[in-house]
Design a protein around this motif. Structure first.
Motif, PDB file in Angstrom:
ATOM      1  N   ALA A 118       1.228  -1.264   0.262  1.00  0.00           N
ATOM      2  CA  ALA A 118      -0.005   0.547   0.477  1.00  0.00           C
ATOM      3  C   ALA A 118       0.292   1.678  -0.167  1.00  0.00           C
ATOM      4  CB  ALA A 118      -0.824  -0.426   0.991  1.00  0.00           C
ATOM      5  N   ARG A 119       2.078   1.083   1.123  1.00  0.00           N
ATOM      6  CA  ARG A 119       2.957   2.617   0.690  1.00  0.00           C
ATOM      7  C   ARG A 119       3.757   2.933  -0.527  1.00  0.00           C
ATOM      8  NH1 ARG A 119       4.688   0.533   6.125  1.00  0.00           N
ATOM      9  NH2 ARG A 119       4.481   2.112   7.659  1.00  0.00           N
ATOM     10  N   GLY A 120       3.858   1.261  -1.705  1.00  0.00           N
ATOM     11  CA  GLY A 120       5.105   1.490  -2.614  1.00  0.00           C
ATOM     12  C   GLY A 120       4.115   1.807  -3.658  1.00  0.00           C
ATOM     13  N   VAL A 121       2.517   1.660  -3.216  1.00  0.00           N
ATOM     14  CA  VAL A 121       1.336   2.563  -4.253  1.00  0.00           C
ATOM     15  C   VAL A 121       1.070   4.188  -4.137  1.00  0.00           C
ATOM     16  CG1 VAL A 121       0.532   0.464  -5.255  1.00  0.00           C
ATOM     17  CG2 VAL A 121      -0.466   1.868  -3.158  1.00  0.00           C
ATOM     18  N   GLY A 122       2.114   5.095  -3.153  1.00  0.00           N
ATOM     19  CA  GLY A 122       1.278   6.262  -2.760  1.00  0.00           C
ATOM     20  C   GLY A 122       0.046   6.401  -1.804  1.00  0.00           C
ATOM     21  N   MET A 123      -0.079   5.528  -1.047  1.00  0.00           N
ATOM     22  CA  MET A 123      -0.967   5.271  -0.196  1.00  0.00           C
ATOM     23  C   MET A 123      -0.858   6.033   0.884  1.00  0.00           C
ATOM     24  SD  MET A 123      -3.623   2.299  -1.038  1.00  0.00           S
ATOM     25  CE  MET A 123      -4.523   2.716   0.470  1.00  0.00           C
ATOM     26  N   SER A 124      -1.201   7.063   1.770  1.00  0.00           N
ATOM     27  CA  SER A 124      -1.311   8.154   2.863  1.00  0.00           C
ATOM     28  C   SER A 124      -1.900   6.726   4.373  1.00  0.00           C
ATOM     29  CB  SER A 124      -2.419   9.206   2.764  1.00  0.00           C
ATOM     30  OG  SER A 124      -3.129   8.630   3.175  1.00  0.00           O
ATOM     31  N   ALA A 125      -0.820   7.033   5.594  1.00  0.00           N
ATOM     32  CA  ALA A 125      -1.432   6.622   6.163  1.00  0.00           C
ATOM     33  C   ALA A 125      -2.836   6.318   6.871  1.00  0.00           C
ATOM     34  CB  ALA A 125      -1.095   7.110   7.753  1.00  0.00           C
ATOM     35  N   GLY A 126      -3.720   7.762   6.652  1.00  0.00           N
ATOM     36  CA  GLY A 126      -5.334   7.752   6.321  1.00  0.00           C
ATOM     37  C   GLY A 126      -5.466   7.032   5.525  1.00  0.00           C
ATOM     38  N   GLN A 127      -5.251   6.809   4.342  1.00  0.00           N
ATOM     39  CA  GLN A 127      -6.560   5.731   3.208  1.00  0.00           C
ATOM     40  C   GLN A 127      -5.676   4.513   3.670  1.00  0.00           C
ATOM     41  OE1 GLN A 127      -4.094   7.492   0.478  1.00  0.00           O
ATOM     42  NE2 GLN A 127      -5.839   8.566  -1.061  1.00  0.00           N
ATOM     43  N   MET A 128      -4.901   3.760   3.939  1.00  0.00           N
ATOM     44  CA  MET A 128      -4.465   2.408   4.058  1.00  0.00           C
ATOM     45  C   MET A 128      -5.123   2.551   5.679  1.00  0.00           C
ATOM     46  SD  MET A 128      -0.551   2.044   4.209  1.00  0.00           S
ATOM     47  CE  MET A 128       0.151   3.050   5.069  1.00  0.00           C
ATOM     48  N   LEU A 129      -5.551   2.813   6.798  1.00  0.00           N
ATOM     49  CA  LEU A 129      -6.578   2.928   8.010  1.00  0.00           C
ATOM     50  C   LEU A 129      -7.543   2.490   7.528  1.00  0.00           C
ATOM     51  CD1 LEU A 129      -6.707   2.241  10.333  1.00  0.00           C
ATOM     52  CD2 LEU A 129      -6.968   4.614  11.244  1.00  0.00           C
ATOM     53  N   ARG A 130      -8.415   3.317   6.416  1.00  0.00           N
ATOM     54  CA  ARG A 130      -9.198   3.213   5.704  1.00  0.00           C
ATOM     55  C   ARG A 130      -9.967   2.247   5.109  1.00  0.00           C
ATOM     56  NH1 ARG A 130      -9.173   9.071   5.730  1.00  0.00           N
ATOM     57  NH2 ARG A 130      -8.731   8.218   3.436  1.00  0.00           N
ATOM     58  N   SER A 131      -8.817   2.167   4.316  1.00  0.00           N
ATOM     59  CA  SER A 131      -9.284   0.934   3.243  1.00  0.00           C
ATOM     60  C   SER A 131      -8.882  -0.213   3.019  1.00  0.00           C
ATOM     61  CB  SER A 131      -8.436   1.491   1.510  1.00  0.00           C
ATOM     62  OG  SER A 131      -9.575   2.830   1.711  1.00  0.00           O
ATOM     63  N   ILE A 132      -7.710  -0.685   4.229  1.00  0.00           N
ATOM     64  CA  ILE A 132      -6.777  -1.416   4.107  1.00  0.00           C
ATOM     65  C   ILE A 132      -6.906  -1.984   5.495  1.00  0.00           C
ATOM     66  CG2 ILE A 132      -4.942  -3.315   3.516  1.00  0.00           C
ATOM     67  CD1 ILE A 132      -3.865  -1.057   1.356  1.00  0.00           C
ATOM     68  N   GLU A 133      -6.354  -1.504   6.392  1.00  0.00           N
ATOM     69  CA  GLU A 133      -6.427  -1.671   8.074  1.00  0.00           C
ATOM     70  C   GLU A 133      -7.189  -2.459   8.890  1.00  0.00           C
ATOM     71  OE1 GLU A 133      -1.739  -0.556   9.429  1.00  0.00           O
ATOM     72  OE2 GLU A 133      -3.473   1.356   8.746  1.00  0.00           O
ATOM     73  N   LEU A 134      -8.112  -1.126   8.387  1.00  0.00           N
ATOM     74  CA  LEU A 134      -9.768  -1.347   9.698  1.00  0.00           C
ATOM     75  C   LEU A 134     -10.787  -2.455   8.623  1.00  0.00           C
ATOM     76  CD1 LEU A 134     -11.281  -0.375  11.818  1.00  0.00           C
ATOM     77  CD2 LEU A 134     -12.315   1.353  10.281  1.00  0.00           C
ATOM     78  N   PRO A 135     -10.741  -2.335   7.527  1.00  0.00           N
ATOM     79  CA  PRO A 135     -11.702  -3.855   7.131  1.00  0.00           C
ATOM     80  C   PRO A 135     -10.591  -5.300   7.158  1.00  0.00           C
ATOM     81  CG  PRO A 135     -11.687  -1.955   5.601  1.00  0.00           C
ATOM     82  CD  PRO A 135     -10.518  -1.394   6.290  1.00  0.00           C
ATOM     83  N   LEU A 136      -9.140  -5.303   6.842  1.00  0.00           N
ATOM     84  CA  LEU A 136      -9.358  -6.482   7.845  1.00  0.00           C
ATOM     85  C   LEU A 136      -8.823  -7.353   8.771  1.00  0.00           C
ATOM     86  CD1 LEU A 136      -5.338  -6.638   5.553  1.00  0.00           C
ATOM     87  CD2 LEU A 136      -7.243  -8.091   4.864  1.00  0.00           C
ATOM     88  N   ALA A 137      -9.024  -5.464  10.076  1.00  0.00           N
ATOM     89  CA  ALA A 137      -8.574  -5.896  11.663  1.00  0.00           C
ATOM     90  C   ALA A 137     -10.567  -6.044  11.417  1.00  0.00           C
ATOM     91  CB  ALA A 137      -8.628  -4.800  11.885  1.00  0.00           C
ATOM     92  N   ALA A 138     -11.470  -5.907  10.859  1.00  0.00           N
ATOM     93  CA  ALA A 138     -13.256  -5.255  11.842  1.00  0.00           C
ATOM     94  C   ALA A 138     -13.779  -6.855  12.298  1.00  0.00           C
ATOM     95  CB  ALA A 138     -13.514  -5.106  10.765  1.00  0.00           C
ATOM     96  N   PRO A 139     -13.656  -8.112  11.022  1.00  0.00           N
ATOM     97  CA  PRO A 139     -13.699  -9.391  12.329  1.00  0.00           C
ATOM     98  C   PRO A 139     -13.208  -9.980  13.772  1.00  0.00           C
ATOM     99  CG  PRO A 139     -12.991 -10.057  10.229  1.00  0.00           C
ATOM    100  CD  PRO A 139     -12.947  -8.164  10.033  1.00  0.00           C
ATOM    101  N   LEU A 140     -12.065  -9.880  13.716  1.00  0.00           N
ATOM    102  CA  LEU A 140     -11.476  -9.485  15.198  1.00  0.00           C
ATOM    103  C   LEU A 140     -11.648  -8.975  15.994  1.00  0.00           C
ATOM    104  CD1 LEU A 140      -9.914 -11.613  17.039  1.00  0.00           C
ATOM    105  CD2 LEU A 140      -7.823 -10.251  15.914  1.00  0.00           C
ATOM    106  N   ILE A 141     -12.389  -7.586  15.967  1.00  0.00           N
ATOM    107  CA  ILE A 141     -11.917  -6.326  16.825  1.00  0.00           C
ATOM    108  C   ILE A 141     -13.792  -6.631  17.612  1.00  0.00           C
ATOM    109  CG2 ILE A 141     -12.834  -3.791  16.794  1.00  0.00           C
ATOM    110  CD1 ILE A 141     -10.790  -3.136  15.072  1.00  0.00           C
ATOM    111  N   MET A 142     -14.829  -7.286  16.310  1.00  0.00           N
ATOM    112  CA  MET A 142     -16.110  -7.504  16.452  1.00  0.00           C
ATOM    113  C   MET A 142     -16.293  -8.388  17.514  1.00  0.00           C
ATOM    114  SD  MET A 142     -18.246  -5.094  15.257  1.00  0.00           S
ATOM    115  CE  MET A 142     -17.618  -4.032  15.504  1.00  0.00           C
TER     116      MET A 142
END
Length: 214
Positions: A118-142
């Motif tokens: 994600a960093r390699g394609v130029g995503m910011s920290a906020g974009q990574m959180l919203r588009s990648i990290e949070l969706p991946l983490a959501a099931p375990l958070i729930m």
């Protein structure tokens, strides 16, 4: 069956009291769970990204996990007195550890190669959180929120011991009068609410997993 019939008759005769106790119980449970989620989900993310901060915070909340809710209530009594406020604080403290621990684990379990890509394609920290990290983490958070929710609903019965109301009132009154039908009025509703929380958050977790796997 006879006890259930007596419990139903008591609930019918005291419907206003039952509904008010149910409202207080739900208010305590949902509010405590919401506050804990608003605090611990961001805090869990922060801990997963800060190696220096995480040991202190995680160890503190792990310690809180082993303290019974009733003990927290007793400690708060001289400070906050009786009523809903100390019960709310105790329930929020109870709800925090499973949410924080699961959130921390969820973000830490994300494959580092995904973040690097994600960093390699130029995503910011906020974009990574919203588009990648949070969706991946959501099931375990729930899963953490579900665990906290069920624990809070069950423990909210203790609010009645310090004048906080809720369905625990019927359990205490039933015990004091040796009337198990009155106890059932509170106990059955607590069990049903806990089951509803379990099903609801399990459904949210499965939905998040399906969205993640798309």
């Amino acid at each position: 069956m006879h006890l259930l019939a007596e419990a139903y008759a008591y609930a019918q005769e005291n419907s206003e009291k039952v509904l008010e106790a149910l409202r207080v119980h739900l208010t305590l449970s949902v509010t405590a769970l919401l506050i804990a989620s608003l605090v611990c989900i961001p805090l869990g993310y922060l801990c997963s990204r800060n190696e220096k901060l995480s040991p202190f915070i995680m160890n503190t909340f792990n310690t809180l996990r082993v303290i019974p809710s009733l003990a927290v209530l007793i400690v708060l009594l001289p400070i906050m007195g009786t009523g809903i406020a100390p019960a709310m604080v105790a329930l929020t403290v109870l709800a925090c550890p499973p949410i924080l621990i699961n959130t921390f684990s969820a973000f830490r379990s994300i494959d580092a190669s995904i973040i690097e890509a994600a960093r390699g394609v130029g995503m910011s920290a906020g974009q990574m959180l919203r588009s990648i990290e949070l969706p991946l983490a959501a099931p375990l958070i729930m899963t953490g929120v579900k665990t906290a929710g069920v624990e809070v609903v069950a423990s909210a019965t203790l609010a009645a011991f310090i004048g906080g109301g809720g369905l625990g009132t019927f359990i205490i009154n039933g015990l004091s009068m040796y009337d198990f039908s009155i106890m059932l009025v509170g106990a059955i509703q607590v069990a049903v609410i806990a089951l509803v929380f379990e099903v609801f958050f399990s459904g949210l977790g499965k939905m998040a997993a399906r969205l993640r796997d798309r």
